[in-house]
Design a protein around this motif. Structure first.
Motif, PDB file in Angstrom:
ATOM      1  N   LYS A 146       0.839  -1.215   0.000  1.00  0.00           N
ATOM      2  CA  LYS A 146       0.000   0.000   0.000  1.00  0.00           C
ATOM      3  C   LYS A 146       0.868   1.257   0.000  1.00  0.00           C
ATOM      4  O   LYS A 146       0.601   2.214  -0.701  1.00  0.00           O
ATOM      5  CB  LYS A 146      -0.914  -0.017   1.233  1.00  0.00           C
ATOM      6  N   ASP A 147       1.921   1.247   0.813  1.00  0.00           N
ATOM      7  CA  ASP A 147       2.861   2.372   0.856  1.00  0.00           C
ATOM      8  C   ASP A 147       4.117   1.942   0.099  1.00  0.00           C
ATOM      9  O   ASP A 147       5.162   1.661   0.696  1.00  0.00           O
ATOM     10  CB  ASP A 147       3.168   2.730   2.311  1.00  0.00           C
ATOM     11  N   ALA A 148       3.965   1.866  -1.230  1.00  0.00           N
ATOM     12  CA  ALA A 148       4.993   1.230  -2.061  1.00  0.00           C
ATOM     13  C   ALA A 148       6.348   1.937  -1.919  1.00  0.00           C
ATOM     14  O   ALA A 148       7.383   1.284  -1.740  1.00  0.00           O
ATOM     15  CB  ALA A 148       4.545   1.248  -3.525  1.00  0.00           C
ATOM     16  N   ILE A 172      -1.566  -5.395  -1.025  1.00  0.00           N
ATOM     17  CA  ILE A 172      -2.543  -4.395  -0.585  1.00  0.00           C
ATOM     18  C   ILE A 172      -3.866  -5.084  -0.280  1.00  0.00           C
ATOM     19  O   ILE A 172      -4.391  -5.823  -1.109  1.00  0.00           O
ATOM     20  CB  ILE A 172      -2.777  -3.335  -1.692  1.00  0.00           C
ATOM     21  N   ARG A 173      -4.407  -4.838   0.897  1.00  0.00           N
ATOM     22  CA  ARG A 173      -5.746  -5.329   1.236  1.00  0.00           C
ATOM     23  C   ARG A 173      -6.763  -4.253   0.872  1.00  0.00           C
ATOM     24  O   ARG A 173      -6.587  -3.083   1.228  1.00  0.00           O
ATOM     25  CB  ARG A 173      -5.845  -5.665   2.729  1.00  0.00           C
ATOM     26  N   ARG A 174      -7.832  -4.670   0.188  1.00  0.00           N
ATOM     27  CA  ARG A 174      -8.827  -3.725  -0.305  1.00  0.00           C
ATOM     28  C   ARG A 174     -10.217  -4.039   0.251  1.00  0.00           C
ATOM     29  O   ARG A 174     -10.517  -5.188   0.569  1.00  0.00           O
ATOM     30  CB  ARG A 174      -8.886  -3.781  -1.841  1.00  0.00           C
ATOM     31  N   ALA A 180      -8.477   0.770  -1.185  1.00  0.00           N
ATOM     32  CA  ALA A 180      -7.408   0.225  -0.347  1.00  0.00           C
ATOM     33  C   ALA A 180      -7.695   0.574   1.111  1.00  0.00           C
ATOM     34  O   ALA A 180      -8.024   1.721   1.435  1.00  0.00           O
ATOM     35  CB  ALA A 180      -6.065   0.801  -0.774  1.00  0.00           C
ATOM     36  N   MET A 181      -7.589  -0.423   1.989  1.00  0.00           N
ATOM     37  CA  MET A 181      -7.833  -0.159   3.408  1.00  0.00           C
ATOM     38  C   MET A 181      -6.808   0.827   3.946  1.00  0.00           C
ATOM     39  O   MET A 181      -5.638   0.769   3.578  1.00  0.00           O
ATOM     40  CB  MET A 181      -7.765  -1.457   4.197  1.00  0.00           C
ATOM     41  N   SER A 182      -7.275   1.754   4.782  1.00  0.00           N
ATOM     42  CA  SER A 182      -6.392   2.761   5.370  1.00  0.00           C
ATOM     43  C   SER A 182      -7.052   3.307   6.626  1.00  0.00           C
ATOM     44  O   SER A 182      -8.290   3.476   6.655  1.00  0.00           O
ATOM     45  CB  SER A 182      -6.164   3.906   4.373  1.00  0.00           C
TER      46      SER A 182
HETATM   47  P1  AMP Z   1       0.321   2.555   9.081  1.00  0.00           P
HETATM   48  O1  AMP Z   1      -0.289   2.182  10.389  1.00  0.00           O
HETATM   49  O2  AMP Z   1      -0.609   3.279   8.160  1.00  0.00           O
HETATM   50  O3  AMP Z   1       1.661   3.225   9.242  1.00  0.00           O
HETATM   51  O4  AMP Z   1       0.614   1.183   8.342  1.00  0.00           O
HETATM   52  C1  AMP Z   1       1.406   0.180   8.947  1.00  0.00           C
HETATM   53  C2  AMP Z   1       1.766  -0.846   7.917  1.00  0.00           C
HETATM   54  O5  AMP Z   1       0.579  -1.418   7.374  1.00  0.00           O
HETATM   55  C3  AMP Z   1       2.539  -0.255   6.731  1.00  0.00           C
HETATM   56  O6  AMP Z   1       3.577  -1.142   6.353  1.00  0.00           O
HETATM   57  C4  AMP Z   1       1.479  -0.146   5.672  1.00  0.00           C
HETATM   58  O7  AMP Z   1       1.994  -0.203   4.352  1.00  0.00           O
HETATM   59  C5  AMP Z   1       0.637  -1.364   5.971  1.00  0.00           C
HETATM   60  N1  AMP Z   1      -0.699  -1.198   5.394  1.00  0.00           N
HETATM   61  C6  AMP Z   1      -1.540  -0.147   5.549  1.00  0.00           C
HETATM   62  N2  AMP Z   1      -2.660  -0.313   4.830  1.00  0.00           N
HETATM   63  C7  AMP Z   1      -2.529  -1.501   4.187  1.00  0.00           C
HETATM   64  C8  AMP Z   1      -3.357  -2.237   3.273  1.00  0.00           C
HETATM   65  N3  AMP Z   1      -4.540  -1.769   2.870  1.00  0.00           N
HETATM   66  N4  AMP Z   1      -2.896  -3.420   2.817  1.00  0.00           N
HETATM   67  C9  AMP Z   1      -1.681  -3.886   3.216  1.00  0.00           C
HETATM   68  N5  AMP Z   1      -0.870  -3.249   4.073  1.00  0.00           N
HETATM   69  C10 AMP Z   1      -1.277  -2.072   4.548  1.00  0.00           C
END
Ligand code: AMP
Length: 283
Positions: A146-148, A172-174, A180-182
């Motif tokens: 997701k954060d390529a 990436i999980r969608r 894309a999940m965020s």
């Molecule tokens: P974050 O809490 O946003 O800093 O994300 C922590 C980790 O989860 C990072 O390595 C992100 O790339 C990963 N991540 C966030 N969203 C997703 C997603 N939709 N699918 C896969 N990995 C994710």
């Protein structure tokens, strides 16, 4: 599941855990994307550690540090249910002792894409991840595609600083409609949430053209731009068709590419990406 805050507590808990240890760094407010990294880590390792830390140094002055969603009790319940062994929830004082003046900076590949729009962001990311690695001492660390660009930057940092840590990048999980999940999706109101599918629609349209034989990078960027511009609630910040290794923009033919973009939907800034022509879903 052990939950620790200070470095002394972390070191003691870490010593008791069997190797190899898989580590998942997060900023909390967990969703299925995070949990997919935890599950990969559980599959590959004898024990799993997760950190939860909203890292102030990776946010710009006009970004969402204050409003970033937080729910530690919920996060801990989710991690407990996944069978995580150790959760580290450091405070800002633990990560940045008073008087701190040491930074970790990856040079070239942090200057494009997200780095060009978020000055200082990757310096904050690499500095905190280096400190998290030093504290946890994992054999493997898990990051999302997701954060390529972040994944590429961390791979570079781990190589350059000779960390004995394997960097694993997970798909990436969608959501079912492609979003894309965020953690930031929680900022979207119902109309914006619907409009937010435009990122995946734009990437999918470019992918379809690529699969039909389109190789011109300009044409692929134009397809994504046109899709975003047709969505009234979306405002494009950038689209990119870049070399998946160097992250430099491609001019001419794209035999393999990282398509990526940042789009404002209302006030919320969303990013997404897709790899083409590499035969793989992740770096
Ligand atoms: P974050 O809490 O946003 O800093 O994300 C922590 C980790 O989860 C990072 O390595 C992100 O790339 C990963 N991540 C966030 N969203 C997703 C997603 N939709 N699918 C896969 N990995 C994710």
């Amino acid at each position: 599941m052990k939950v620790v805050t200070t470095l002394e507590e972390l070191w003691e808990a870490r010593q008791a855990l069997p190797n190899p240890l898989g580590f998942v760094p997060t900023m909390g407010y967990l969703h299925d994307g995070h949990l997919s990294l935890v599950r990969c880590a559980k599959r590959d390792n004898a024990s799993v550690a997760v950190s939860i830390f909203v890292n102030p140094t990776q946010f710009g002055p006009n970004e969402d540090l204050e409003s970033y969603p937080r729910d530690l009790a919920r996060d801990l319940a989710m991690l407990e249910a996944e069978g995580v062994d150790l959760v580290w929830t450091p405070t800002a004082e633990v990560m940045y002792p008073p008087g701190s003046q040491t930074w970790v900076e990856v040079e070239k590949i942090t200057k494009v894409l997200e780095g060009a729009r978020r000055p200082g962001h990757f310096r904050g990311v690499t500095t905190v991840v280096a400190k998290l690695f030093n504290g946890v001492q994992p054999q493997r660390a898990y990051f999302g595609q997701k954060d390529a660009q972040q994944a590429r930057v961390i791979q570079r940092m781990a190589q350059d600083l000779t960390y004995p840590i394997e960097i694993v990048v997970c798909p990436i999980r969608r959501e079912p409609d492609g979003l894309a999940m965020s953690s930031r999706n929680t900022y979207l109101n119902p109309a914006e949430r619907q409009a937010a599918t435009v990122l995946y629609r734009a990437l999918s349209a470019a992918k379809a053209a690529f699969q039909a034989g389109e190789r011109d990078a300009n044409a692929l960027r134009k397809i994504m731009e046109d899709t975003i511009n047709a969505e009234p609630l979306a405002r494009l910040q950038y689209v990119s068709c870049a070399d998946p290794d160097t992250l430099e923009e491609i001019h001419g033919k794209a035999e393999k590419a990282l398509l990526s973009m940042a789009v404002y939907v209302g006030k919320t800034r969303l990013i997404d990406n897709m790899l083409l022509g590499t035969g793989k879903e992740t770096f």
